[in-house]
Write a protein that holds these residues in place. Structure first.
Motif, PDB file in Angstrom:
ATOM      1  N   LYS A  27       9.655  -3.003 -29.493  1.00 22.77           N
ATOM      2  CA  LYS A  27      10.524  -2.792 -28.333  1.00 22.77           C
ATOM      3  C   LYS A  27      10.750  -4.118 -27.610  1.00 22.77           C
ATOM      4  O   LYS A  27       9.804  -4.861 -27.352  1.00 22.77           O
ATOM      5  CB  LYS A  27       9.878  -1.793 -27.377  1.00 22.77           C
ATOM      6  N   GLU A  48      17.627  -1.030 -23.165  1.00 18.58           N
ATOM      7  CA  GLU A  48      16.525  -0.974 -24.118  1.00 18.58           C
ATOM      8  C   GLU A  48      17.011  -1.234 -25.531  1.00 18.58           C
ATOM      9  O   GLU A  48      18.062  -0.741 -25.942  1.00 18.58           O
ATOM     10  CB  GLU A  48      15.851   0.394 -24.031  1.00 18.58           C
ATOM     11  N   MET A  49      16.253  -2.038 -26.264  1.00 18.73           N
ATOM     12  CA  MET A  49      16.565  -2.336 -27.664  1.00 18.73           C
ATOM     13  C   MET A  49      15.286  -2.265 -28.470  1.00 18.73           C
ATOM     14  O   MET A  49      14.219  -2.640 -27.994  1.00 18.73           O
ATOM     15  CB  MET A  49      17.127  -3.755 -27.812  1.00 18.73           C
ATOM     16  N   GLN A  50      15.416  -1.809 -29.704  1.00 19.02           N
ATOM     17  CA  GLN A  50      14.312  -1.803 -30.661  1.00 19.02           C
ATOM     18  C   GLN A  50      14.623  -2.829 -31.739  1.00 19.02           C
ATOM     19  O   GLN A  50      15.789  -3.024 -32.093  1.00 19.02           O
ATOM     20  CB  GLN A  50      14.143  -0.432 -31.298  1.00 19.02           C
ATOM     21  N   GLY A  52      14.389  -2.672 -34.869  1.00 14.77           N
ATOM     22  CA  GLY A  52      15.143  -2.083 -35.964  1.00 14.77           C
ATOM     23  C   GLY A  52      16.632  -1.933 -35.693  1.00 14.77           C
ATOM     24  O   GLY A  52      17.436  -1.815 -36.621  1.00 14.77           O
ATOM     25  N   ASP A  53      17.017  -1.948 -34.422  1.00 13.59           N
ATOM     26  CA  ASP A  53      18.427  -1.808 -34.052  1.00 13.59           C
ATOM     27  C   ASP A  53      19.149  -3.145 -33.904  1.00 13.59           C
ATOM     28  O   ASP A  53      20.374  -3.182 -33.805  1.00 13.59           O
ATOM     29  CB  ASP A  53      18.562  -1.039 -32.733  1.00 13.59           C
ATOM     30  N   LEU A  54      18.407  -4.241 -33.864  1.00 16.44           N
ATOM     31  CA  LEU A  54      19.019  -5.546 -33.597  1.00 16.44           C
ATOM     32  C   LEU A  54      20.073  -5.928 -34.617  1.00 16.44           C
ATOM     33  O   LEU A  54      21.109  -6.489 -34.266  1.00 16.44           O
ATOM     34  CB  LEU A  54      17.958  -6.642 -33.523  1.00 16.44           C
ATOM     35  N   SER A  55      19.822  -5.633 -35.897  1.00 21.09           N
ATOM     36  CA  SER A  55      20.791  -6.024 -36.928  1.00 21.09           C
ATOM     37  C   SER A  55      22.129  -5.327 -36.727  1.00 21.09           C
ATOM     38  O   SER A  55      23.180  -5.891 -37.019  1.00 21.09           O
ATOM     39  CB  SER A  55      20.242  -5.754 -38.325  1.00 21.09           C
ATOM     40  N   LYS A  56      22.098  -4.109 -36.203  1.00 20.48           N
ATOM     41  CA  LYS A  56      23.345  -3.382 -35.918  1.00 20.48           C
ATOM     42  C   LYS A  56      23.977  -3.861 -34.609  1.00 20.48           C
ATOM     43  O   LYS A  56      25.175  -4.098 -34.541  1.00 20.48           O
ATOM     44  CB  LYS A  56      23.060  -1.886 -35.860  1.00 20.48           C
ATOM     45  N   ILE A  57      23.166  -3.988 -33.576  1.00 22.48           N
ATOM     46  CA  ILE A  57      23.667  -4.400 -32.259  1.00 22.48           C
ATOM     47  C   ILE A  57      24.322  -5.773 -32.329  1.00 22.48           C
ATOM     48  O   ILE A  57      25.398  -5.992 -31.783  1.00 22.48           O
ATOM     49  CB  ILE A  57      22.528  -4.402 -31.219  1.00 22.48           C
ATOM     50  N   GLU A  59      25.017  -7.488 -35.295  1.00 17.77           N
ATOM     51  CA  GLU A  59      25.681  -7.740 -36.580  1.00 17.77           C
ATOM     52  C   GLU A  59      25.085  -8.971 -37.267  1.00 17.77           C
ATOM     53  O   GLU A  59      25.788  -9.897 -37.673  1.00 17.77           O
ATOM     54  CB  GLU A  59      27.190  -7.919 -36.389  1.00 17.77           C
ATOM     55  N   ASP A  70      16.765  -6.227 -43.119  1.00 15.73           N
ATOM     56  CA  ASP A  70      15.975  -6.082 -41.895  1.00 15.73           C
ATOM     57  C   ASP A  70      14.555  -6.611 -42.055  1.00 15.73           C
ATOM     58  O   ASP A  70      14.007  -7.198 -41.130  1.00 15.73           O
ATOM     59  CB  ASP A  70      15.920  -4.612 -41.465  1.00 15.73           C
TER      60      ASP A  70
END
Length: 127
Positions: A27, A48-50, A52-57, A59, A70
């Motif tokens: 997190k 909030e960011m995880q 695992g979501d950074l690559s999508k958020i 790009e 990832d």
């Protein structure tokens, strides 16, 4: 929050290198003011960011635009494999601008072998 993470956040707030800090669960805990122009938004506005979501958020890709797995992303390596790493990445900031950066990431380990999280330090590559 562990005292070491509080101290790391405090240290990062005083440095002029862009720094990104995540806890042991991946997190987002903090990114400093120096990181804000690169990420395209103030930390207080980011939400909030995880990990695992950074690559999508953002790009995230390799410098040549090819996908960046990832599990090879420097912050993920530092967090999950608990070893320092360095790589070059391209990402699209929250304001839409593309950035090519060098990233060095390392795990944060507390006394007694406690795994606390990971830190990424990055800087823009010269054009």
């Amino acid at each position: 929050m562990e005292v070491e993470l509080i101290l790391m956040r405090q240290l990062a707030s005083y440095l002029t290198l862009p720094i990104f800090l995540v806890d042991a669960g991946g997190k987002l805990l903090f990114y400093n003011e120096a990181a804000e122009p690169h990420l395209g938004r103030r930390f207080e506005e980011a939400g909030e960011m995880q990990l695992g979501d950074l690559s999508k958020i953002f790009e995230i890709t390799r410098e040549d635009g090819s996908p960046f797995p990832d599990d090879e992303f420097p912050l993920a390596v530092a967090l999950h494999k608990r070893r320092p790493t360095h790589d070059m990445i391209r990402f699209r900031a929250l304001d839409g601008l593309l950035h090519n950066v060098d990233v060095t990431a390392f795990p944060l380990e507390g006394q007694g072998g406690r795994h606390l999280g990971a830190v990424a330090i990055f800087w823009e590559k010269p054009a």
